[in-house]
Design a protein around this motif. Sequence first.
Motif, PDB file in Angstrom:
ATOM      1  N   TYR A 145     -13.668  -2.374  -6.268  1.00 20.12           N
ATOM      2  CA  TYR A 145     -12.852  -2.247  -5.332  1.00 20.12           C
ATOM      3  C   TYR A 145     -13.484  -2.834  -3.947  1.00 20.12           C
ATOM      4  O   TYR A 145     -14.707  -2.808  -3.664  1.00 20.12           O
ATOM      5  N   SER A 146     -12.614  -3.709  -3.435  1.00 26.41           N
ATOM      6  CA  SER A 146     -12.950  -4.530  -2.096  1.00 26.41           C
ATOM      7  C   SER A 146     -12.110  -3.862  -0.906  1.00 26.41           C
ATOM      8  O   SER A 146     -11.074  -4.276  -1.100  1.00 26.41           O
ATOM      9  N   PRO A 147     -12.668  -3.366   0.121  1.00 23.97           N
ATOM     10  CA  PRO A 147     -11.841  -2.671   0.849  1.00 23.97           C
ATOM     11  C   PRO A 147     -11.513  -3.672   2.028  1.00 23.97           C
ATOM     12  O   PRO A 147     -12.323  -4.299   2.412  1.00 23.97           O
TER      13      PRO A 147
ATOM     14  N   LEU B 105      -9.534   6.952   4.766  1.00 24.17           N
ATOM     15  CA  LEU B 105      -9.440   5.982   5.856  1.00 24.17           C
ATOM     16  C   LEU B 105      -8.403   5.479   6.249  1.00 24.17           C
ATOM     17  O   LEU B 105      -8.115   4.604   7.215  1.00 24.17           O
ATOM     18  N   GLY B 106      -7.401   5.638   5.169  1.00 24.64           N
ATOM     19  CA  GLY B 106      -5.855   4.932   5.359  1.00 24.64           C
ATOM     20  C   GLY B 106      -5.956   3.371   5.374  1.00 24.64           C
ATOM     21  O   GLY B 106      -4.891   2.765   5.904  1.00 24.64           O
ATOM     22  N   ARG B 107      -6.700   2.834   5.007  1.00 22.88           N
ATOM     23  CA  ARG B 107      -6.697   1.322   4.894  1.00 22.88           C
ATOM     24  C   ARG B 107      -6.758   0.542   3.475  1.00 22.88           C
ATOM     25  O   ARG B 107      -7.541   1.155   2.677  1.00 22.88           O
ATOM     26  N   SER B 108      -5.985  -0.405   3.460  1.00 24.03           N
ATOM     27  CA  SER B 108      -5.824  -1.023   2.228  1.00 24.03           C
ATOM     28  C   SER B 108      -6.931  -1.927   1.566  1.00 24.03           C
ATOM     29  O   SER B 108      -7.922  -2.100   2.306  1.00 24.03           O
ATOM     30  N   GLY B 109      -7.164  -2.109   0.476  1.00 25.85           N
ATOM     31  CA  GLY B 109      -8.031  -3.167   0.014  1.00 25.85           C
ATOM     32  C   GLY B 109      -7.515  -3.721  -1.496  1.00 25.85           C
ATOM     33  O   GLY B 109      -6.351  -3.638  -1.990  1.00 25.85           O
TER      34      GLY B 109
END
Length: 279
Positions: free
Chosen positions: A219-221, A248-252
């Motif tokens: 996984y790369s955030p 954290l609510g951020r995509s990746g």
Amino acid sequence: MVPIRAGVSDGLRRSWGIARSLVIYHGQPGKHRRARRLYREFLGPGDLGFDIGAHVGGRVRTWRRLGARVVAVEPQPDCLRVLRTLFGRDRDVTIVAEAVGARAGRARLALSSATPTVSSMSPDWIGSVTADRGFSRVRWDRSVEVPVVTLDDLVAAYGTPAFCKIDVEGFEAEVLAGLSRPLPALSFEYLPPAHDAALDVLARVERLGAPAGGYRYNYSPVETMRYASDRWLDAAELVRLLERFRPLGRSGDVYARLPDGAREPGPDGGQSRPVAPST
């Protein structure tokens, strides 16, 4: 006069949205260097990459600098104009002005003029993310009907890609439903507000990869172009990793590869250092 004013406003939003995307995806040299290190693990001179949801061509640019041939698939009219301007004369880039889905035909694409990166063909995905605070100002203000092909169609037309990026804002499961064979390596977007949808995508990838020995994952955030784990994971381990990043609510991007779906690492090892979630 009202329609004229509305047209000017729409034009400004669209211009702003595309300009913002160009800065994000073409204006950060450090990110491009990290991207080349990461994608060197999957693509090299003469290899074929599918960019499903090519947007304004950030990945296309990176892959071409690695010497790969690219099929860039993008249905958004404004993004297509950018792709044709940047890569239209490159004989090793094929621009496909279509969307990808479970079956060939036509479908409606909801467009966000100010934030074209979140244009989507999935009403369910739009409904799920609008409840998230990070999407509170996003508006899907127009739509267009677009032609749709399948991944199997693209493989039949251009060959099996060494790597396939799928970033289609909640439509990833539909894209994979149109693929009947495993690919050596691929990626798909992960968005915490749509966590359950991402698990459905993962299940589809697992089924595709089972006959070929199964995929391994990383996984790369948040466009860091760095892996979150220092080793490749099975599906259960990946889900636990995503659960750590979910608050954290951020995509990746989730990366998947078959046992023989990666190139030999380069001098730098083929990847950057692991990224740990904030605490």
